[in-house]
Design a protein around this motif. Structure first.
Motif, PDB file in Angstrom:
ATOM      1  N   PRO A 252     -22.977 -51.753 -35.936  1.00  0.00           N
ATOM      2  CA  PRO A 252     -23.193 -50.673 -34.962  1.00  0.00           C
ATOM      3  C   PRO A 252     -24.018 -51.070 -33.740  1.00  0.00           C
ATOM      4  CG  PRO A 252     -23.374 -49.798 -37.178  1.00  0.00           C
ATOM      5  CD  PRO A 252     -23.266 -51.297 -37.312  1.00  0.00           C
ATOM      6  N   ARG A 253     -24.731 -52.182 -33.801  1.00  0.00           N
ATOM      7  CA  ARG A 253     -25.467 -52.671 -32.622  1.00  0.00           C
ATOM      8  C   ARG A 253     -24.651 -53.698 -31.851  1.00  0.00           C
ATOM      9  NH1 ARG A 253     -28.458 -52.512 -36.822  1.00  0.00           N
ATOM     10  NH2 ARG A 253     -28.355 -54.764 -37.198  1.00  0.00           N
ATOM     11  N   PHE A 254     -23.378 -53.820 -32.196  1.00  0.00           N
ATOM     12  CA  PHE A 254     -22.418 -54.738 -31.599  1.00  0.00           C
ATOM     13  C   PHE A 254     -22.908 -56.179 -31.686  1.00  0.00           C
ATOM     14  CE2 PHE A 254     -19.426 -56.465 -28.394  1.00  0.00           C
ATOM     15  CZ  PHE A 254     -18.270 -55.960 -28.945  1.00  0.00           C
ATOM     16  N   GLU A 255     -23.353 -56.521 -32.889  1.00  0.00           N
ATOM     17  CA  GLU A 255     -23.707 -57.905 -33.202  1.00  0.00           C
ATOM     18  C   GLU A 255     -22.619 -58.467 -34.110  1.00  0.00           C
ATOM     19  OE1 GLU A 255     -28.551 -57.098 -33.395  1.00  0.00           O
ATOM     20  OE2 GLU A 255     -27.292 -57.019 -35.202  1.00  0.00           O
ATOM     21  N   ARG A 256     -22.100 -59.624 -33.734  1.00  0.00           N
ATOM     22  CA  ARG A 256     -21.061 -60.236 -34.562  1.00  0.00           C
ATOM     23  C   ARG A 256     -21.704 -60.725 -35.857  1.00  0.00           C
ATOM     24  NH1 ARG A 256     -18.629 -65.141 -35.696  1.00  0.00           N
ATOM     25  NH2 ARG A 256     -16.352 -65.099 -35.826  1.00  0.00           N
ATOM     26  N   VAL A 257     -21.213 -60.215 -36.993  1.00  0.00           N
ATOM     27  CA  VAL A 257     -21.888 -60.500 -38.257  1.00  0.00           C
ATOM     28  C   VAL A 257     -21.059 -61.337 -39.228  1.00  0.00           C
ATOM     29  CG1 VAL A 257     -23.432 -58.523 -38.182  1.00  0.00           C
ATOM     30  CG2 VAL A 257     -21.147 -58.245 -39.139  1.00  0.00           C
ATOM     31  N   VAL A 273     -10.858 -55.260 -44.108  1.00  0.00           N
ATOM     32  CA  VAL A 273     -12.231 -54.963 -43.712  1.00  0.00           C
ATOM     33  C   VAL A 273     -13.116 -54.679 -44.920  1.00  0.00           C
ATOM     34  CG1 VAL A 273     -13.675 -53.376 -42.414  1.00  0.00           C
ATOM     35  CG2 VAL A 273     -11.486 -54.111 -41.471  1.00  0.00           C
ATOM     36  N   SER A 274     -12.624 -53.848 -45.850  1.00  0.00           N
ATOM     37  CA  SER A 274     -13.471 -53.460 -46.980  1.00  0.00           C
ATOM     38  C   SER A 274     -13.859 -54.647 -47.853  1.00  0.00           C
ATOM     39  CB  SER A 274     -12.767 -52.393 -47.822  1.00  0.00           C
ATOM     40  OG  SER A 274     -12.708 -51.167 -47.123  1.00  0.00           O
ATOM     41  N   ARG A 275     -13.033 -55.681 -47.855  1.00  0.00           N
ATOM     42  CA  ARG A 275     -13.383 -56.861 -48.643  1.00  0.00           C
ATOM     43  C   ARG A 275     -14.569 -57.608 -48.036  1.00  0.00           C
ATOM     44  NH1 ARG A 275      -7.550 -59.725 -50.084  1.00  0.00           N
ATOM     45  NH2 ARG A 275      -6.535 -57.871 -50.999  1.00  0.00           N
ATOM     46  N   ALA A 276     -14.804 -57.371 -46.758  1.00  0.00           N
ATOM     47  CA  ALA A 276     -15.896 -58.079 -46.070  1.00  0.00           C
ATOM     48  C   ALA A 276     -17.158 -57.242 -45.960  1.00  0.00           C
ATOM     49  CB  ALA A 276     -15.431 -58.493 -44.672  1.00  0.00           C
ATOM     50  N   MET A 277     -17.144 -56.015 -46.543  1.00  0.00           N
ATOM     51  CA  MET A 277     -18.289 -55.121 -46.422  1.00  0.00           C
ATOM     52  C   MET A 277     -18.710 -54.642 -47.806  1.00  0.00           C
ATOM     53  SD  MET A 277     -17.088 -52.899 -43.070  1.00  0.00           S
ATOM     54  CE  MET A 277     -18.765 -52.416 -42.646  1.00  0.00           C
ATOM     55  N   ALA A 285     -20.742 -46.716 -36.657  1.00  0.00           N
ATOM     56  CA  ALA A 285     -19.484 -47.136 -36.038  1.00  0.00           C
ATOM     57  C   ALA A 285     -19.440 -48.652 -35.944  1.00  0.00           C
ATOM     58  CB  ALA A 285     -19.342 -46.515 -34.647  1.00  0.00           C
ATOM     59  N   TRP A 286     -18.479 -49.258 -36.622  1.00  0.00           N
ATOM     60  CA  TRP A 286     -18.271 -50.693 -36.607  1.00  0.00           C
ATOM     61  C   TRP A 286     -17.057 -51.020 -35.752  1.00  0.00           C
ATOM     62  CZ3 TRP A 286     -20.599 -54.631 -39.968  1.00  0.00           C
ATOM     63  CH2 TRP A 286     -21.709 -54.162 -40.660  1.00  0.00           C
ATOM     64  N   VAL A 287     -17.011 -52.257 -35.271  1.00  0.00           N
ATOM     65  CA  VAL A 287     -15.900 -52.714 -34.424  1.00  0.00           C
ATOM     66  C   VAL A 287     -15.263 -53.949 -35.051  1.00  0.00           C
ATOM     67  CG1 VAL A 287     -15.273 -53.718 -32.183  1.00  0.00           C
ATOM     68  CG2 VAL A 287     -16.845 -51.769 -32.278  1.00  0.00           C
ATOM     69  N   LEU A 288     -13.946 -53.933 -35.114  1.00  0.00           N
ATOM     70  CA  LEU A 288     -13.201 -55.125 -35.530  1.00  0.00           C
ATOM     71  C   LEU A 288     -12.544 -55.731 -34.297  1.00  0.00           C
ATOM     72  CD1 LEU A 288     -12.100 -56.838 -37.988  1.00  0.00           C
ATOM     73  CD2 LEU A 288      -9.985 -55.539 -37.669  1.00  0.00           C
ATOM     74  N   GLU A 289     -12.769 -57.028 -34.082  1.00  0.00           N
ATOM     75  CA  GLU A 289     -12.155 -57.751 -32.966  1.00  0.00           C
ATOM     76  C   GLU A 289     -11.147 -58.737 -33.541  1.00  0.00           C
ATOM     77  OE1 GLU A 289     -14.228 -59.276 -29.147  1.00  0.00           O
ATOM     78  OE2 GLU A 289     -14.214 -60.986 -30.522  1.00  0.00           O
TER      79      GLU A 289
END
Length: 460
Positions: A252-257, A273-277, A285-289
């Motif tokens: 949510p802070r737009f840091e690539r994790v 996505v869920s496998r990585a969280m 709010a998360w962002v996928l690039e």
């Protein structure tokens, strides 16, 4: 955004806040509770799987509170928000600060109306301008292509490049506009020492290209342990011969994790996505690039797209709902329509249940007639909250029959997060009632304004 409560349309409609308890005994009781487990989900629905024991620490005021509001039947029943497909014909390439002089390749598939932008990675305007003088673009034939493209960009933006030149106004090449005179193929950006040391982002936009990357989340809100994913794909007017996907998650802070695996499932590719969280990740709010690199019709392409989704660690869910009933006063008039909602909770939180009562008009269209919400501070265990719709609010439209519940949802006030949403409300129906049986509503100034505006007149 998509994760906020929507049941209360306006603060002016918050008309009846009642501490529950001591209601008149109900009539026409439907004793059946319908389980939410295995309910068929509509687009935009949210259903948590595993629950987590994580007590909330904020917005935990005590007291059971119920609210009923009238709804305008003139407004169609709002369709639940569903994930949107994000599309991209663009890409961004990066030269990291502190790099050595380098060359960056730009596969451009449709140069007509294409834009190329050079963005220095510095907040110092002077250093950024000096770096841009150290950048050059070459076409697939190896010819310098940036000077004419820079003039075209200035012209497209209403800037007279020739006059600027005559007046001795010098601008570094930072914004380029290609056209049909440019050929498609592999362009090269030569990044000199100053630009490489400062760092540079190179953005390419190709609005005329048929090659497009699309991203669609499986749900607007994902949970740890669930099968949440983002469908990714590339479409093109020419056959796509080869494509490679790379996906990254931003918090949510737009840091690539972290990176996300992209796998083929059936005939489509999914970023899992869920496998990585997991439950240790923060809600919000998360962002996928996603980057897609490949070739279509013998032409290399590079596309970059982003999409957002909500992430929550659920501590409760709707277990079942039902036991719909009419509450009558001594004279026989219906004063309220009630429906019980059973929650399963694993943690202390202030939970809110909301729903919309709808009637079906003569044309078979469902129209909202009332809205209700109920909140309470609850701990771990099984709890029943009652949605109470004031009969007078439902009767303002003079639509009668068997009202249905829609838009049933559970919200955490402690974490400001949606946990469960069922657009069809488990297809629950209230006992049939005529509009003439409904007690009249108190005509407050807010209701009077709506009556004067004809909001409840649906052409009876």
């Amino acid at each position: 955004m998509i994760f906020h409560r929507s049941i209360v349309q306006s603060a002016s409609l918050s008309l009846a806040v009642l501490l529950l308890g001591g209601f008149t005994q109900g009539s026409n009781v439907s004793s059946t509770l319908r389980s939410a487990s295995g309910a068929t989900l509509a687009p935009g629905d949210v259903a948590p799987g595993k629950l987590y024991a994580r007590d909330a620490t904020e917005a935990l005021g005590k007291g059971l509170v119920s609210v009923s509001n009238p709804a305008s039947p003139k407004q169609p029943l709002a369709a639940p928000l569903a994930p949107e497909t994000r599309r991209s014909k663009s890409t961004v390439l990066h030269v990291a600060p502190g790099s050595a002089p380098t060359e960056v390749q730009l596969p451009i598939t449709a140069p007509e109306e294409a834009w190329v932008m050079f963005i220095p990675k510095s907040n110092n305007p002077k250093l950024g301008e000096e770096a841009l003088y150290d950048v050059a673009l070459f076409d697939p034939q190896g010819l310098r292509a940036d000077q004419r493209a820079s003039r075209a960009a200035h012209a497209a933006l209403g800037m007279d490049a020739e006059r600027m030149k005559a007046e001795g106004i010098s601008r570094p090449i930072s914004l380029l506009r290609l056209d049909s005179k440019n050929t498609r193929g592999l362009y090269k950006v030569r990044v000199g020492a100053k630009a490489a040391a400062l760092g540079l982002a190179i953005e390419v936009r190709e609005p005329s290209s048929s090659i497009e990357l699309s991203l669609t989340a499986s749900a607007m809100q994902l949970f740890p342990g669930s099968d949440g994913y983002v469908t990714v794909g590339v479409t093109s007017a020419e056959p796509v011969k080869h494509v490679r996907y790379e996906a990254s998650l931003y918090n949510p802070r737009f840091e690539r994790v972290r990176t996300v695996p992209v796998v083929k499932v059936g005939g489509e590719y999914r970023a899992m996505v869920s496998r990585a969280m997991d439950e240790r990740d923060e809600p919000g709010a998360w962002v996928l690039e996603v980057r897609a690199v490949g070739s279509a019709g013998g032409q290399d392409f590079d596309r970059l797209g982003q999409t957002a989704f909500g992430f929550a660690v659920p501590t409760a869910r709707i277990a079942s709902a039902g036991k719909a009933r009419l509450v009558r006063e001594a004279g026989g008039k219906v004063t309220a329509l009630e429906l019980d909602v059973v929650l399963e909770s694993q943690a202390l939180d202030r939970y809110e249940v909301t729903g919309t009562l709808v009637a079906t008009d003569a044309q078979g269209v469902e129209r909202p007639v009332a809205e209700a919400q109920v909140t309470d501070l609850l701990g771990a265990g099984t709890h029943t909250l009652t949605l109470r719709f004031e009969a007078g609010h439902a009767g303002l439209s003079k639509l009668d029959g068997s009202y249905s519940l829609r838009g049933l949802q559970l919200y955490s006030l402690g974490t400001n997060t949606l946990y469960h949403r069922l657009a069809k409300g488990l297809d629950l129906r209230m006992p049939a009632v005529r509009a003439s049986e409904l007690a009249a509503a108190e005509v407050t100034p807010a209701i009077d304004n709506l009556l004067r505006a004809g909001e409840f007149d649906v052409g009876q």
